[in-house]
Design an enzyme around this catalytic site. Structure first.
Site, PDB file in Angstrom:
ATOM      1  N   HIS A   2       0.842  -1.188   0.000  1.00 40.22           N
ATOM      2  CA  HIS A   2       0.000   0.000   0.000  1.00 40.22           C
ATOM      3  C   HIS A   2       0.881   1.242   0.000  1.00 40.22           C
ATOM      4  O   HIS A   2       2.008   1.208   0.492  1.00 40.22           O
ATOM      5  CB  HIS A   2      -0.897  -0.021   1.247  1.00 40.22           C
ATOM      6  N   TYR A   3       0.374   2.333  -0.550  1.00 38.02           N
ATOM      7  CA  TYR A   3       1.172   3.562  -0.579  1.00 38.02           C
ATOM      8  C   TYR A   3       1.335   4.170   0.810  1.00 38.02           C
ATOM      9  O   TYR A   3       2.294   4.894   1.069  1.00 38.02           O
ATOM     10  CB  TYR A   3       0.569   4.596  -1.546  1.00 38.02           C
TER      11      TYR A   3
END
Length: 182
Positions: free
Chosen positions: A132-133
């Site tokens: 995930h960012y």
């Protein structure tokens, strides 16, 4: 705005590198512990990355930090015999994530994890895309707790990937218990 998924995991990850520049330095060691949000370990992994020893010694000799931890230099060179090629390490990590967090959000977590993330983006792009960012950086808690509340976490400084991860998890647990008292 979408809710944060309850079906997510934390990938506590630490890299030891020859330095902090992903354009010129190399990853020497990786360790990870995949946990839930109670910090219960699900699976762990660690590996030494296979490199030309002469190149590793050259890069490390340019890094003053290793003068403080000469035992690490010795271990990284001696353990190179049991090392794994970088592309296989990326495959192994992705396999572990697929086995234990398939279709779940995986957040990378650790101390000063942004530096590690830059190396992941350069050397392990498939892993970078899987993560995930958002990230959970314990050093953000460290700054608040030290500056605002004058609290510091005492950790052992072996500067090896697995012990650094274990320290990061313990450190975040420590800070979270302090929030109950603030």
């Amino acid at each position: 705005m979408a809710d944060i998924s309850t079906e997510s995991k934390l990938l506590w990850l630490d890299l030891e590198m020859t330095g902090l520049n992903p354009d010129t330095d190399l990853i020497l060691e990786v360790a990870l512990i995949l946990t839930d949000f109670d910090f219960s370990p699900i699976v762990s992994y660690e590996a030494i990355v296979k490199h030309d020893i002469a190149k590793v010694k050259e890069l490390i000799s340019e890094n003053d930090w290793y003068q403080k931890f000469p035992i690490n230099l010795e271990k990284f060179t001696s353990e190179n015999k049991e090392s794994v090629y970088s592309n296989l390490i990326e495959e192994n990590i992705l396999t572990l994530i697929d086995q234990h967090a398939k279709d779940q959000v995986v957040y990378i977590a650790g101390n000063s994890i942004y530096s590690d993330r830059k190396f992941i983006a350069k050397f392990w792009p498939l892993l970078d895309k899987r993560l995930h960012y958002r990230l959970l950086d314990v050093s953000s808690f460290k700054i608040i707790m030290a500056e605002k509340y004058k609290l510091e976490f005492e950790k052992n400084n072996q500067h090896r990937a697995m012990s650094d991860i274990e320290n990061s998890i313990a450190e975040l647990k420590y800070y979270l218990t302090k929030f109950k008292n603030i």
